[in-house]
Structure formats: structure tokens, C-alpha cells
Design a protein around this motif. Structure first.
Motif, PDB file in Angstrom:
ATOM      1  N   SER A  67      38.882  38.621  44.215  1.00  0.00           N
ATOM      2  CA  SER A  67      38.713  39.720  45.157  1.00  0.00           C
ATOM      3  C   SER A  67      38.110  40.919  44.410  1.00  0.00           C
ATOM      4  O   SER A  67      38.461  41.186  43.268  1.00  0.00           O
ATOM      5  CB  SER A  67      40.061  40.114  45.751  1.00  0.00           C
ATOM      6  OG  SER A  67      39.998  41.384  46.358  1.00  0.00           O
ATOM      7  N   ARG A  69      38.692  43.919  45.057  1.00  0.00           N
ATOM      8  CA  ARG A  69      39.686  44.986  44.998  1.00  0.00           C
ATOM      9  C   ARG A  69      40.866  44.632  44.113  1.00  0.00           C
ATOM     10  O   ARG A  69      41.249  45.403  43.245  1.00  0.00           O
ATOM     11  CB  ARG A  69      40.175  45.289  46.419  1.00  0.00           C
ATOM     12  CG  ARG A  69      41.095  46.465  46.506  1.00  0.00           C
ATOM     13  CD  ARG A  69      41.513  46.761  47.930  1.00  0.00           C
ATOM     14  NE  ARG A  69      40.355  47.112  48.730  1.00  0.00           N
ATOM     15  CZ  ARG A  69      40.271  46.911  50.046  1.00  0.00           C
ATOM     16  NH1 ARG A  69      41.264  46.354  50.689  1.00  0.00           N
ATOM     17  NH2 ARG A  69      39.195  47.253  50.702  1.00  0.00           N
ATOM     18  N   SER A  70      41.458  43.463  44.312  1.00  0.00           N
ATOM     19  CA  SER A  70      42.707  43.133  43.613  1.00  0.00           C
ATOM     20  C   SER A  70      42.542  42.081  42.516  1.00  0.00           C
ATOM     21  O   SER A  70      43.480  41.824  41.773  1.00  0.00           O
ATOM     22  CB  SER A  70      43.725  42.609  44.626  1.00  0.00           C
ATOM     23  OG  SER A  70      43.278  41.373  45.175  1.00  0.00           O
ATOM     24  N   GLN A  72      42.590  39.055  42.919  1.00  0.00           N
ATOM     25  CA  GLN A  72      43.304  37.842  43.317  1.00  0.00           C
ATOM     26  C   GLN A  72      42.287  36.804  43.790  1.00  0.00           C
ATOM     27  O   GLN A  72      41.263  37.153  44.362  1.00  0.00           O
ATOM     28  CB  GLN A  72      44.297  38.152  44.445  1.00  0.00           C
ATOM     29  CG  GLN A  72      45.404  39.100  44.041  1.00  0.00           C
ATOM     30  CD  GLN A  72      46.223  38.553  42.893  1.00  0.00           C
ATOM     31  OE1 GLN A  72      46.638  37.405  42.895  1.00  0.00           O
ATOM     32  NE2 GLN A  72      46.441  39.383  41.884  1.00  0.00           N
ATOM     33  N   PHE A 129      36.760  40.189  49.745  1.00  0.00           N
ATOM     34  CA  PHE A 129      38.136  40.592  49.996  1.00  0.00           C
ATOM     35  C   PHE A 129      38.886  39.430  50.627  1.00  0.00           C
ATOM     36  O   PHE A 129      38.315  38.657  51.399  1.00  0.00           O
ATOM     37  CB  PHE A 129      38.202  41.799  50.939  1.00  0.00           C
ATOM     38  CG  PHE A 129      37.493  43.011  50.402  1.00  0.00           C
ATOM     39  CD1 PHE A 129      37.948  43.669  49.276  1.00  0.00           C
ATOM     40  CD2 PHE A 129      36.358  43.499  51.019  1.00  0.00           C
ATOM     41  CE1 PHE A 129      37.295  44.775  48.765  1.00  0.00           C
ATOM     42  CE2 PHE A 129      35.694  44.612  50.526  1.00  0.00           C
ATOM     43  CZ  PHE A 129      36.170  45.248  49.401  1.00  0.00           C
ATOM     44  N   SER A 130      40.170  39.338  50.319  1.00  0.00           N
ATOM     45  CA  SER A 130      41.001  38.309  50.934  1.00  0.00           C
ATOM     46  C   SER A 130      41.234  38.699  52.391  1.00  0.00           C
ATOM     47  O   SER A 130      41.111  39.875  52.754  1.00  0.00           O
ATOM     48  CB  SER A 130      42.338  38.201  50.196  1.00  0.00           C
ATOM     49  OG  SER A 130      43.120  39.353  50.423  1.00  0.00           O
ATOM     50  N   GLU A 133      43.604  41.569  52.641  1.00  0.00           N
ATOM     51  CA  GLU A 133      43.033  42.870  52.287  1.00  0.00           C
ATOM     52  C   GLU A 133      42.182  43.409  53.428  1.00  0.00           C
ATOM     53  O   GLU A 133      42.207  44.610  53.717  1.00  0.00           O
ATOM     54  CB  GLU A 133      42.191  42.751  51.011  1.00  0.00           C
ATOM     55  CG  GLU A 133      43.028  42.505  49.779  1.00  0.00           C
ATOM     56  CD  GLU A 133      42.204  42.174  48.548  1.00  0.00           C
ATOM     57  OE1 GLU A 133      42.641  42.571  47.453  1.00  0.00           O
ATOM     58  OE2 GLU A 133      41.151  41.522  48.673  1.00  0.00           O
ATOM     59  N   VAL A 138      47.791  44.288  52.715  1.00  0.00           N
ATOM     60  CA  VAL A 138      48.091  44.473  51.297  1.00  0.00           C
ATOM     61  C   VAL A 138      47.798  45.929  50.957  1.00  0.00           C
ATOM     62  O   VAL A 138      46.742  46.455  51.306  1.00  0.00           O
ATOM     63  CB  VAL A 138      47.202  43.539  50.426  1.00  0.00           C
ATOM     64  CG1 VAL A 138      47.453  43.770  48.961  1.00  0.00           C
ATOM     65  CG2 VAL A 138      47.436  42.091  50.796  1.00  0.00           C
ATOM     66  N   MET A 140      46.619  49.261  49.055  1.00  0.00           N
ATOM     67  CA  MET A 140      45.511  49.525  48.137  1.00  0.00           C
ATOM     68  C   MET A 140      46.065  49.695  46.723  1.00  0.00           C
ATOM     69  O   MET A 140      47.173  50.201  46.532  1.00  0.00           O
ATOM     70  CB  MET A 140      44.776  50.802  48.546  1.00  0.00           C
ATOM     71  CG  MET A 140      44.097  50.704  49.886  1.00  0.00           C
ATOM     72  SD  MET A 140      42.613  49.741  49.727  1.00  0.00           S
ATOM     73  CE  MET A 140      41.724  50.281  51.151  1.00  0.00           C
ATOM     74  N   PRO A 141      45.301  49.290  45.709  1.00  0.00           N
ATOM     75  CA  PRO A 141      45.758  49.444  44.328  1.00  0.00           C
ATOM     76  C   PRO A 141      45.927  50.919  43.948  1.00  0.00           C
ATOM     77  O   PRO A 141      45.188  51.780  44.425  1.00  0.00           O
ATOM     78  CB  PRO A 141      44.630  48.818  43.497  1.00  0.00           C
ATOM     79  CG  PRO A 141      43.798  48.028  44.443  1.00  0.00           C
ATOM     80  CD  PRO A 141      44.020  48.613  45.791  1.00  0.00           C
ATOM     81  N   THR A 142      46.905  51.194  43.100  1.00  0.00           N
ATOM     82  CA  THR A 142      47.138  52.539  42.584  1.00  0.00           C
ATOM     83  C   THR A 142      47.465  52.449  41.101  1.00  0.00           C
ATOM     84  O   THR A 142      47.790  51.381  40.589  1.00  0.00           O
ATOM     85  CB  THR A 142      48.314  53.235  43.308  1.00  0.00           C
ATOM     86  OG1 THR A 142      49.488  52.448  43.117  1.00  0.00           O
ATOM     87  CG2 THR A 142      48.050  53.412  44.781  1.00  0.00           C
ATOM     88  N   GLN A 147      44.206  56.370  42.810  1.00  0.00           N
ATOM     89  CA  GLN A 147      44.502  55.436  43.879  1.00  0.00           C
ATOM     90  C   GLN A 147      43.213  55.080  44.604  1.00  0.00           C
ATOM     91  O   GLN A 147      42.269  55.851  44.598  1.00  0.00           O
ATOM     92  CB  GLN A 147      45.511  56.013  44.871  1.00  0.00           C
ATOM     93  CG  GLN A 147      44.976  57.161  45.706  1.00  0.00           C
ATOM     94  CD  GLN A 147      46.029  57.678  46.673  1.00  0.00           C
ATOM     95  OE1 GLN A 147      47.200  57.401  46.519  1.00  0.00           O
ATOM     96  NE2 GLN A 147      45.590  58.409  47.664  1.00  0.00           N
TER      97      GLN A 147
END
Length: 181
Positions: A67, A69-70, A72, A129-130, A133, A138, A140-142, A147
Motif C-alpha cells: 500500500s 500509505r501503510s 501493508q 490502497f487497500s 484504506e 483504517v 491514517m498513519p501518525t 500525521q
């Protein structure tokens, strides 16, 4: 899937082919972001056309990539068509349209597995993106002092945030209205 261009040019009827390909090692070595490759199926025809060989094939399968973003793993479904003309090296290309994909063949050998791998790489989107997401399931990452926020959250924050210069004008207008009353 290797063919001789001269042999394909001799065929009077279209050559139908259906293959399962194992392209994992090739794709992973060419693009480190690819984590896995599954069930690559190719179904198509090789047809003599305009003094060349047109290979038209439907490719299906799955690849696993991280992904955006993450990081994953995300399972991407592949389902696309390849239409490519193969010509002998040194052949004039004037008879083809500008939109046609025309490839020159060296040593009379067509390695269509490589063409499939090339086209799979071209099918990978810039952002992945999954489904979770995409649906906002899910967070958002921080991290410490940072963030990730969505575009919608950014737009909402910008509309709520007042430019300090405009805030002073608002206060000025408010005070003028009070004085005139």
C-alpha cells in the motif's frame, strides 16, 4: 512463450494459445515493490497481418504490492489486453498507425513472456490502497510531530482557518458597525 517470427508468418490460420506463466522471479527482480505474483493466465492469438505478426492476448492474474500509505500488502487483480505487432528488424513501419505498438524482432525470436511481464509492470498504479484504506476503516498513519490527513480533512481545515489579515478586517468592520449604531 517463445516463437519464431518466420514460423508465425508461415501460418495461414491464426495460432491460438493458452498458457499459465510463472513470472514471479522475473517481475520481482525487475521491480522490488512486487511482493508476489499469482495465477498469470494468457489467452490469445497470433495472426499474420500487414506483413507482420499481430499478437493479441488477454492477461489475467494477481499481483501483491505494498500500500502507498501503510506499506501493508495489497492484492491487485490483473485483467488487461495486449495488442502488439512484431516485425523483422529493419522493416519499414509506415504501414502502421501511430497508435499501434510495433516491436522489432532480433534473431527471429519473439519472447512473449517478457512482453507480458512488461505489460504487468505498466498496469501497476502510482498509488495503491487497500479496500480498508479506501473506505476509511483504517486510521491514517501518525508519528511524533506528524500525521497524514485526507484531502477532505485538509479542505475542511482550510475553510475553518481564517487568514489573520482577514480577521483584523472583520474586527474593524465589527467595530465600525458598533460605532455607527
Amino acid at each position: 512463450m517463445n516463437w519464431s517470427l518466420s514460423d508465425l508468418m508461415k501460418h495461414k490460420e491464426p495460432l491460438h494459445f493458452t498458457e499459465s506463466l510463472d513470472l514471479k522471479a522475473d517481475l520481482v527482480s525487475r521491480m522490488a515493490e512486487i511482493l508476489d505474483v499469482k495465477d498469470i493466465q494468457v489467452d490469445g492469438y497470433a495472426i499474420k497481418d500487414r506483413g507482420a505478426v499481430l499478437i493479441s492476448a488477454q492477461v489475467t492474474g494477481r499481483i501483491v504490492v505494498p500500500s502507498s500509505r501503510s506499506l501493508q500488502p495489497v492484492d491487485l487483480k490483473l485483467d488487461f489486453t495486449i495488442n502488439e505487432y512484431y516485425v523483422a528488424q529493419g522493416t519499414s513501419l509506415e504501414r502502421f498507425d501511430a497508435t499501434d505498438t510495433v516491436l522489432s524482432v532480433e534473431d527471429d525470436q519473439i519472447d512473449f513472456s517478457k512482453a507480458v511481464a512488461d505489460n504487468i509492470i505498466l498496469q501497476i498504479p502510482m498509488q495503491i490502497f487497500s479496500p480498508e484504506e479506501i473506505n476509511g476503516e483504517v486510521p491514517m498513519p501518525t508519528g511524533e510531530g506528524w500525521q497524514v490527513i485526507s484531502e477532505q480533512d485538509e479542505q475542511e481545515a482550510q475553510t475553518k482557518q481564517v487568514d489573520p489579515r482577514l480577521a483584523k478586517l472583520k474586527d474593524l468592520l465589527h467595530s465600525e458597525n458598533n460605532e455607527s449604531e
